[in-house]
Design an enzyme around this catalytic site. Sequence first.
Site, PDB file in Angstrom:
ATOM      1  CB  CYS A  64     -26.566   7.169 -16.616  1.00  0.00           C
ATOM      2  SG  CYS A  64     -27.073   5.691 -15.696  1.00  0.00           S
ATOM      3  CG  ASP A  71     -28.245   8.623 -20.724  1.00  0.00           C
ATOM      4  OD1 ASP A  71     -27.717   7.656 -21.302  1.00  0.00           O
ATOM      5  OD2 ASP A  71     -28.570   8.614 -19.532  1.00  0.00           O
TER       6      ASP A  71
END
Length: 173
Positions: A64, A71
């Site tokens: 992120c 992620d």
Amino acid sequence: MDRSSHDTLKKEKTRADEGLQNLGSKNTNYARDYAPEVLETFDNKHPDRDYFVKFNCPEFTSLCPITGQPDFATIYISYVPDQKMVESKSLKLYLFSFRNHGDFHEDCVNIIMNDLIALMQPRYIEVLGKFLPRGGISIDPYCNYGMPGTKWEQVAWDRLTQHDLYPEKIDNR
């Protein structure tokens, strides 16, 4: 020369003839950040035929850009090659290079698609990211491209407008 030495020499010659650096290499270097330069191509041996090539990367990781948290996603890449095709080991190394790269989910799939278009000029390509939920919500960006002036341009539009119309049919979470 024994059979195994002959086969090894033949593989090395084919790899060198195609200009491939990563395939079959015993010393794999993993990039620490986004590295489109690791992508390699080889000639499509069936350029007179339309056919799909599909890659599934169930261990895609990026960061992120705001929080720096990882992620996780499965990235699906489907394309119809024209003259060039992407070499799978180089694609794996490329996708791995996102591991320490900070970008939003939507940016990741569009960057992947843009890099592959620039690399091989496919007739058609689509990239889907099925990201695992964080904070109770998942994001599944999809993008595609059809070569302008060909039937694939219309296919891209049709698939985009019909994409994910019935998500329960493709969602296996």
